[in-house]
Motif scaffolding. Structure first.
Motif, PDB file in Angstrom:
ATOM      1  N   THR A   1     -65.101  88.437  11.749  1.00  7.27           N
ATOM      2  CA  THR A   1     -64.419  88.205  13.018  1.00  7.27           C
ATOM      3  C   THR A   1     -63.503  87.003  12.932  1.00  7.27           C
ATOM      4  O   THR A   1     -62.329  87.050  13.307  1.00  7.27           O
ATOM      5  CB  THR A   1     -65.451  87.991  14.138  1.00  7.27           C
ATOM      6  OG1 THR A   1     -66.261  89.156  14.231  1.00  7.27           O
ATOM      7  CG2 THR A   1     -64.756  87.741  15.472  1.00  7.27           C
ATOM      8  N   VAL A   2     -64.044  85.883  12.441  1.00 10.60           N
ATOM      9  CA  VAL A   2     -63.250  84.665  12.358  1.00 10.60           C
ATOM     10  C   VAL A   2     -62.108  84.814  11.374  1.00 10.60           C
ATOM     11  O   VAL A   2     -60.991  84.376  11.610  1.00 10.60           O
ATOM     12  CB  VAL A   2     -64.145  83.472  11.973  1.00 10.60           C
ATOM     13  CG1 VAL A   2     -63.317  82.222  11.752  1.00 10.60           C
ATOM     14  CG2 VAL A   2     -65.189  83.228  13.052  1.00 10.60           C
TER      15      VAL A   2
ATOM     16  N   TYR B   1     -71.781  78.280  17.242  1.00 12.10           N
ATOM     17  CA  TYR B   1     -70.454  78.410  16.647  1.00 12.10           C
ATOM     18  C   TYR B   1     -70.347  77.737  15.274  1.00 12.10           C
ATOM     19  O   TYR B   1     -69.249  77.594  14.737  1.00 12.10           O
ATOM     20  CB  TYR B   1     -69.406  77.817  17.585  1.00 12.10           C
ATOM     21  CG  TYR B   1     -69.352  78.508  18.925  1.00 12.10           C
ATOM     22  CD1 TYR B   1     -69.081  79.867  19.019  1.00 12.10           C
ATOM     23  CD2 TYR B   1     -69.585  77.797  20.104  1.00 12.10           C
ATOM     24  CE1 TYR B   1     -69.046  80.507  20.242  1.00 12.10           C
ATOM     25  CE2 TYR B   1     -69.544  78.433  21.338  1.00 12.10           C
ATOM     26  CZ  TYR B   1     -69.270  79.787  21.400  1.00 12.10           C
ATOM     27  OH  TYR B   1     -69.229  80.414  22.616  1.00 12.10           O
TER      28      TYR B   1
ATOM     29  N   ASN C   1     -63.677  79.728  18.478  1.00  9.12           N
ATOM     30  CA  ASN C   1     -62.848  80.927  18.428  1.00  9.12           C
ATOM     31  C   ASN C   1     -62.098  80.932  17.102  1.00  9.12           C
ATOM     32  O   ASN C   1     -62.097  79.935  16.364  1.00  9.12           O
ATOM     33  CB  ASN C   1     -61.881  80.996  19.619  1.00  9.12           C
ATOM     34  CG  ASN C   1     -60.929  79.815  19.661  1.00  9.12           C
ATOM     35  OD1 ASN C   1     -60.031  79.693  18.822  1.00  9.12           O
ATOM     36  ND2 ASN C   1     -61.122  78.913  20.637  1.00  9.12           N
ATOM     37  N   SER C   2     -61.458  82.057  16.785  1.00 10.89           N
ATOM     38  CA  SER C   2     -60.858  82.223  15.457  1.00 10.89           C
ATOM     39  C   SER C   2     -59.664  81.317  15.206  1.00 10.89           C
ATOM     40  O   SER C   2     -59.245  81.139  14.073  1.00 10.89           O
ATOM     41  CB  SER C   2     -60.447  83.678  15.247  1.00 10.89           C
ATOM     42  OG  SER C   2     -59.465  84.060  16.197  1.00 10.89           O
TER      43      SER C   2
ATOM     44  N   ASP D   1     -59.573  78.068  16.305  1.00 11.38           N
ATOM     45  CA  ASP D   1     -60.003  76.677  16.432  1.00 11.38           C
ATOM     46  C   ASP D   1     -61.174  76.447  15.490  1.00 11.38           C
ATOM     47  O   ASP D   1     -62.334  76.620  15.862  1.00 11.38           O
ATOM     48  CB  ASP D   1     -60.392  76.379  17.879  1.00 11.38           C
ATOM     49  CG  ASP D   1     -60.844  74.937  18.080  1.00 11.38           C
ATOM     50  OD1 ASP D   1     -60.601  74.111  17.181  1.00 11.38           O
ATOM     51  OD2 ASP D   1     -61.442  74.644  19.138  1.00 11.38           O
TER      52      ASP D   1
END
Length: 335
Positions: free
Chosen positions: A11-12, A53, A72-73, A75
């Protein structure tokens, strides 16, 4: 080798279109003590930040490890844990997006970096002292994506060739007198993608549901099982991965001798160290460890939450994450 669960990493890492592999490097140590007890402990996030995270992607095999914090992807903050305490690491100059790919025994971390304003991508090594080194990429190749770093400092990555839009593998050899990487085309592979790197410079290539090992100019294909297969890691000649036939099952391939074995009731195999300690999941669900194909133990839940392993360090530590409910990074140790 390729660091983060594979699901979370996918995902990341979607921003650069690849799945993390694991790059482990450390000297062999004694095999796991058969009378020890596996224990689970949470991996700490930086103070004040939500641990769900955080992920571990590399380990030095001496008790230190590295990874990232990513709400999130877009950051992502690089992290290095020393004595179990995380420290934030600054990105390279001119780069505002980073992703760690692995770590070797000297504490050098392999890092992907990108300037999101220009789209320019680079592969870096980051020393324990905090110095970045950008690895040169030959003209005509784009989208370099790191996969693994070994003890002597060899690095392997994937890239795209502009002339025919084909994937190639890049191998920077630390002992080479040349400044650039060796470009491996591997015509045997339909979609050659670097997955991991062994201490002797052998490259695990896994893409298009095919698995190969390139060693000293010779490319060898996984002899069995047939069908859709992926390779996750290589260490001391042993390749581990998963076959997706009528049902998933793990395998361990002696890439030097050619023999393939199947971990007892193994469904997935995600990490392996130089002692042949393998971590993955059994067909009936629990995260587990094997010595070669021999089942050793189930990995305990953390506070009632089962886990998924993805990385085995050469000191015998296993890293992964919990699930159901919530995901936090976890380290398993046998004491």
């Amino acid at each position: 080798m390729s660091g983060v669960s594979l699901a979370r990493a996918a995902t990341v890492a979607a921003l650069i279109g690849t799945v993390v592999g694991t790059g482990l490097a450390a000297p062999a140590s004694a095999a796991p003590n058969p009378v020890c007890t596996w224990q689970a402990q949470a991996v700490a996030a930086p103070a004040g930040l939500d641990p769900q995270y955080a992920s571990v992607t590399g380990a030095d095999g001496l008790g230190g490890y590295s990874g990232y914090y990513a709400p999130n992807s877009g950051d992502i903050t690089l992290l290095r844990w020393t004595g179990g305490v995380p420290a934030r690491l600054a990105p390279p100059a001119g780069v505002n997006w980073v992703f760690p790919r692995g770590e070797n025994r000297s504490g050098t971390i392999l890092v992907d970096g990108m300037n999101t304003a220009t789209g320019a991508k680079q592969v870096f090594t980051l020393s324990r002292s905090g110095s970045y080194h950008s690895l040169p990429v030959p003209a005509g190749l784009t989208n370099p994506t790191g996969a693994a770093i070994n003890n002597r400092g060899d690095v392997v990555a994937s890239a795209r060739r502009s002339s025919d839009d084909r994937n190639v593998v890049l191998l920077w050899e630390a002992l080479s007198t040349g400044s650039g990487p060796r470009v491996l085309d591997l015509p045997e592979a339909s979609f050659p993608t670097a997955a991991d790197l062994d201490e002797d410079g052998a490259v695990l290539v896994s893409g298009g549901y095919e698995v190969f090992v390139w060693r000293d100019g010779v490319t060898t294909r996984l002899p069995e099982p047939t069908g859709a297969v992926v390779g996750r890691a290589i260490s001391d000649g042993l390749v581990i991965g998963t076959s997706y036939g009528s049902s998933a099952r793990s395998y361990v391939w002696d890439s030097r001798g050619g023999k393939v074995a199947y971990p007892e009731r193994g469904r997935t195999a995600e990490g392996v160290n130089r002692n042949g300690l393998i971590a993955g999941e059994r067909v009936d669900g629990p995260a587990s460890v094997w010595q070669g194909s021999t089942f050793l133990a189930e990995l305990p839940a953390l506070d009632g939450r089962p886990g998924r392993p993805h990385l085995v360090a050469d000191d015998g530590s296993v890293f992964g994450e919990t699930f159901e409910p919530g995901s936090v990074p976890v380290q398993w140790s046998c004491r």
